[in-house]
Design an enzyme around this catalytic site. Sequence first.
Site, mmCIF file in Angstrom:
data_model
loop_
_atom_site.group_PDB
_atom_site.id
_atom_site.type_symbol
_atom_site.label_atom_id
_atom_site.label_comp_id
_atom_site.label_asym_id
_atom_site.label_seq_id
_atom_site.Cartn_x
_atom_site.Cartn_y
_atom_site.Cartn_z
ATOM 1 N N ASN A 169 36.949 20.654 6.021
ATOM 2 C CA ASN A 169 36.276 20.553 4.764
ATOM 3 C C ASN A 169 37.186 21.027 3.624
ATOM 4 O O ASN A 169 37.181 20.760 2.691
ATOM 5 C CB ASN A 169 35.063 21.174 4.837
ATOM 6 N N ASP A 230 43.028 23.363 23.698
ATOM 7 C CA ASP A 230 43.030 24.372 24.739
ATOM 8 C C ASP A 230 44.613 24.816 24.923
ATOM 9 O O ASP A 230 44.722 25.997 25.234
ATOM 10 C CB ASP A 230 42.429 23.781 26.046
ATOM 11 N N GLY A 245 36.099 26.965 11.460
ATOM 12 C CA GLY A 245 35.495 25.676 12.099
ATOM 13 C C GLY A 245 34.164 26.187 12.582
ATOM 14 O O GLY A 245 33.462 27.111 12.259
ATOM 15 N N ASP A 247 31.355 25.882 16.199
ATOM 16 C CA ASP A 247 31.172 26.415 17.415
ATOM 17 C C ASP A 247 32.403 26.699 18.349
ATOM 18 O O ASP A 247 32.429 27.644 19.225
ATOM 19 C CB ASP A 247 30.126 25.926 18.244
ATOM 20 N N THR A 248 33.373 25.685 18.087
ATOM 21 C CA THR A 248 34.585 25.745 18.852
ATOM 22 C C THR A 248 35.295 27.047 18.658
ATOM 23 O O THR A 248 35.823 27.417 20.024
ATOM 24 C CB THR A 248 35.716 24.933 18.378
ATOM 25 N N GLU A 264 36.470 32.357 11.581
ATOM 26 C CA GLU A 264 35.449 32.170 10.313
ATOM 27 C C GLU A 264 34.674 30.918 10.733
ATOM 28 O O GLU A 264 35.203 29.723 10.851
ATOM 29 C CB GLU A 264 36.224 32.005 9.261
ATOM 30 N N CYS A 298 30.936 25.911 4.406
ATOM 31 C CA CYS A 298 30.585 26.772 5.166
ATOM 32 C C CYS A 298 29.492 27.768 4.494
ATOM 33 O O CYS A 298 28.692 28.364 5.028
ATOM 34 C CB CYS A 298 31.639 27.814 5.744
HETATM 35 P P1 NAP Z 1 35.485 22.318 14.170
HETATM 36 O O1 NAP Z 1 34.943 20.910 14.772
HETATM 37 O O2 NAP Z 1 35.103 23.385 14.890
HETATM 38 O O3 NAP Z 1 37.015 21.901 14.195
HETATM 39 C C1 NAP Z 1 37.802 22.796 13.354
HETATM 40 C C2 NAP Z 1 39.361 22.819 13.873
HETATM 41 O O4 NAP Z 1 39.217 23.188 15.311
HETATM 42 C C3 NAP Z 1 39.615 21.322 13.741
HETATM 43 O O5 NAP Z 1 41.143 21.536 13.430
HETATM 44 C C4 NAP Z 1 39.745 20.922 15.065
HETATM 45 O O6 NAP Z 1 40.635 19.802 15.438
HETATM 46 C C5 NAP Z 1 40.121 22.012 16.048
HETATM 47 N N1 NAP Z 1 39.838 21.909 17.397
HETATM 48 C C6 NAP Z 1 38.676 21.037 17.963
HETATM 49 N N2 NAP Z 1 38.334 21.403 19.370
HETATM 50 C C7 NAP Z 1 39.397 22.327 19.636
HETATM 51 C C8 NAP Z 1 39.679 23.013 20.671
HETATM 52 N N3 NAP Z 1 39.252 23.024 21.877
HETATM 53 N N4 NAP Z 1 40.571 24.099 20.744
HETATM 54 C C9 NAP Z 1 41.301 24.542 19.362
HETATM 55 N N5 NAP Z 1 41.169 23.602 18.399
HETATM 56 C C10 NAP Z 1 39.985 22.753 18.529
HETATM 57 O O7 NAP Z 1 34.896 22.266 12.637
HETATM 58 P P2 NAP Z 1 35.009 21.400 11.711
HETATM 59 O O8 NAP Z 1 33.900 20.184 11.932
HETATM 60 O O9 NAP Z 1 36.405 20.813 11.167
HETATM 61 O O10 NAP Z 1 34.376 22.123 10.342
HETATM 62 C C11 NAP Z 1 32.998 22.433 10.058
HETATM 63 C C12 NAP Z 1 32.533 23.861 10.507
HETATM 64 O O11 NAP Z 1 33.518 24.638 10.221
HETATM 65 C C13 NAP Z 1 31.350 24.286 10.128
HETATM 66 O O12 NAP Z 1 30.579 24.738 11.209
HETATM 67 C C14 NAP Z 1 31.541 25.142 8.979
HETATM 68 O O13 NAP Z 1 30.259 26.080 8.797
HETATM 69 C C15 NAP Z 1 32.721 25.722 9.653
HETATM 70 N N6 NAP Z 1 33.352 26.371 8.369
HETATM 71 C C16 NAP Z 1 33.472 27.715 8.555
HETATM 72 C C17 NAP Z 1 34.211 28.381 7.337
HETATM 73 C C18 NAP Z 1 33.999 29.849 7.169
HETATM 74 O O14 NAP Z 1 35.121 30.371 6.627
HETATM 75 N N7 NAP Z 1 33.353 30.428 7.853
HETATM 76 C C19 NAP Z 1 34.771 27.623 6.397
HETATM 77 C C20 NAP Z 1 34.744 26.400 6.452
HETATM 78 C C21 NAP Z 1 33.957 25.573 7.613
HETATM 79 P P3 NAP Z 1 40.178 18.179 15.271
HETATM 80 O O15 NAP Z 1 39.722 17.908 14.035
HETATM 81 O O16 NAP Z 1 41.582 17.563 15.954
HETATM 82 O O17 NAP Z 1 39.107 18.093 16.416
#
Ligand code: NAP
Length: 496
Positions: A169, A230, A245, A247-248, A264, A298
């Site tokens: 995002n 991983d 991101g 729950d990952t 985060e 987020c």
């Molecule tokens: P996501 O699905 O968890 O992906 C985040 C990152 O992790 C992406 O770069 C993704 O790569 C990578 N990833 C996926 N599987 C992985 C693994 N097994 N090992 C290491 N990295 C892996 O999250 P998203 O859909 O991009 O973002 C939405 C989420 O982020 C929401 O839950 C939101 O609340 C949260 N968020 C939190 C904050 C905060 O600061 N608290 C800020 C923004 C967003 P790929 O794209 O290649 O799968």
Amino acid sequence: MAGTGLFAEIIDGEVYKYYADGEWKTSSSGKSVAIINPATRKPQYKVQACTQEEVNAVMEMAKSAQKSWAKTPLWKRAELLHKAAAILKDNKAPMAESLVKEIAKPAKDSVTEVVRSGDLISYCAEEGVRILGEGKFLLSDSFPGNDRTKYCLTSKIPLGVVLAIPPFNYPVNLAVSKIAPALIAGNSLVLKPPTQGAVSCLHMVHCFHLAGFPKGLISCITGKGSEIGDFLTMHPAVNCISFTGGDTGISISKKAGMIPLQMELGGKDACIVLEDADLDLVASNIIKGGFSYSGQRCTAVKVVLVMESVADELVEKVKAKVAKLTVGPPEDNSDITAVVSESSANFIEGLVMDAKEKGATFCQEYKREGNLIWPLLLDNVRPDMRIAWEEPFGPVVPVLRISSVEEGINHCNASNFGLQGCVFTKDINKAILISDAMETGTVQINSAPARGPDHFPFQGLKDSGIGSQGVTNSINLMTKVKTTVINLPTPSYSMG
Ligand code: NAP
């Protein structure tokens, strides 16, 4: 235009290259990953599917480049960061364009994200020069039983290789919020960008390349997180993981070794509205907080907890504002654009249908075309509905009516998330008491939750994260304290 002019070398035919050893490279896998335009649902870009061998090579380079980078004077590190920030801001157009195409971010907001990122890099360089240029001097005789025979000098040293994984995002902003603190503190950096958002990140990395950072210090490995994630996060060369991101992040935390983690994660930010609140202010903040970037933030307002006595009036005000939101392509700066993927749209629809079956009041008709979901306010949501607890990450805002402030606080605290929350009241004393009672990393008084300004501390409690972000906290997290103790043969008292 993306991938042209100054950025022509980052693309090979129609596939964007990955960045290693100061060069743009094509993966030996011969495979690529498609990036789907969320609005058109057609393939927009392609990036390299990097191999484990390529990850190993990058890690080796990162380890060796870090050793000499740590010996580079702090002011020189800062100078290079300022240079990268200037190049980034001067070349915002191709990055903004790719943000529009790969994550459907409205055009104006895409430009803002890039400019904000340049400012973050510069701020980080300045902050680093100040806080890393200072240490502590401690004397032993302040601890019981000790004479003044030991002088202790402390300073902050880098951790080594920092692995940065941002979400889709804010791919550019949340990448530089990790890259800049890591580099100013003397670390090397391996970036794994989100697949949706990878092309904007590759352009951003090229700005660092053009600034002249040493070879191997910064690398960018592309590929699906589910395939190489991983291997990256469990790599023995990694000394710190900064992840943003969903729950990952929880599963990464369980698998990572004994290294500092900055996580985060998700949120379910509550907006508690008291009877004396300025309802026009609340309504504007629900619109801004709940619907900007189609709720894919987020810190979006993800549940409104409003006192029953003012709920009808507030819902009417928000409804009137929702009616004015524009829905359409990101290129037209529409307020509501397509959500990032079909699976995300399906998930949001699942939450909406569950609320429908259980009797929520729909303030607008539910409408969806492809990944585009029209803004929706759901009134009379009850705790037995999934939307009361789960993060939709879409343009849907649930309203729960409460009969006491305690009920609102209890709902907020029963969540497994604890990112931010907000409270609206004209009574500052009540606001402070409620803020203290809310189990979240930040509480905003009379405004919607927000991550910025980027130098403010930003952290989640419970499943929302580990560690704290914000420029200063990120620099500190990416360093360790080193001490040298001078042992004197006899106690020594100055002026003694
Ligand atoms: P996501 O699905 O968890 O992906 C985040 C990152 O992790 C992406 O770069 C993704 O790569 C990578 N990833 C996926 N599987 C992985 C693994 N097994 N090992 C290491 N990295 C892996 O999250 P998203 O859909 O991009 O973002 C939405 C989420 O982020 C929401 O839950 C939101 O609340 C949260 N968020 C939190 C904050 C905060 O600061 N608290 C800020 C923004 C967003 P790929 O794209 O290649 O799968």
